[in-house]
Design an enzyme around this catalytic site. Structure first.
Site: not given
Ligand code: GRF
Length: 197
Positions: A13-14, A67, A93-95, A109, A111, A147
């Site tokens: 969605s982002n 990794r 995944r953790i980079l 990123n 969070h 993070d």
């Molecule tokens: C989001 O809640 C973001 O904060 C976290 O992973 C989720 C990703 O959601 N890192 P989407 O795939 O962008 O819908």
């Protein structure tokens, strides 16, 4: 224009919002999406990227692959896109330091919490289970920790009266979708300004 690759693992969605803003919004004149990486073939975001006509690399990790090895192989795969920045959008995944060193202070990123209070996966579950009145969505640069990198932007999400995890998540995501493109824009404009000096 700054060339950006987006890494995802899920719903996307982002990613969808960032695509929108690159096509016809605030990112149109400063950010060019050069490709999307998913480590999961079934991620909803893969379809979103394909529908937008973006190059997609689906690259699941092999069993027992370190990794570092994964990141090295991934760097090779994305090199032809020549990305200048990496936007993580739900990449699970953790980079490793291999990726972080290839893009020093160039990986963003989002969070779903204040990283000082909660790091790692399932930040909305944490907020819901702790009955928080609010949480703070955070966009940060990625360093070698989880993070832990410098914060670029934050926004508070009111959780008052949110009766389910779904509600918490929906409220959080609505804020993420506004915050992330804005933070990306600010970041790339700064990069472009630096380039002109
Ligand atoms: C989001 O809640 C973001 O904060 C976290 O992973 C989720 C990703 O959601 N890192 P989407 O795939 O962008 O819908």
């Amino acid at each position: 224009m700054i060339r950006a690759a987006v890494f995802i693992s899920g719903r996307g969605s982002n990613l969808a919002k960032i695509i929108q803003q690159c096509q016809a919004g605030t990112l149109r004149e400063c950010c060019r999406l050069v490709g999307v990486v998913s480590n999961r073939p079934e991620a909803g975001g893969v379809e979103i990227a394909k529908n937008a006509g973006l190059p997609v690399i689906v690259f699941p990790a092999e069993k027992e692959q370190t990794r570092e090895k994964y990141d090295k192989a991934l760097l090779k795969k994305i090199s032809e896109w020549k990305p200048e920045i990496i936007i993580l959008a739900g990449f699970d995944r953790i980079l490793s330091k291999v990726m972080v060193k290839a893009f020093p202070n160039k990986i963003l990123n989002i969070h779903p919490a204040d990283p000082k209070l909660f790091r790692g996966l399932n930040g909305y579950k944490w907020a819901f289970e702790n009955r928080l009145e609010s949480t703070r969505v955070t966009v940060h640069l990625v360093d070698e920790g989880v993070d832990t990198g410098p914060v670029l932007a934050t926004a508070v999400v009111s959780l008052t009266g949110a009766a389910s995890l779904e509600e918490v998540e929906a409220r959080g995501l609505a804020v993420e979708h506004r915050l992330y493109p804005k933070a990306v824009r600010q970041f790339v404009l700064q990069l472009m300004a630096g380039r002109n000096h």
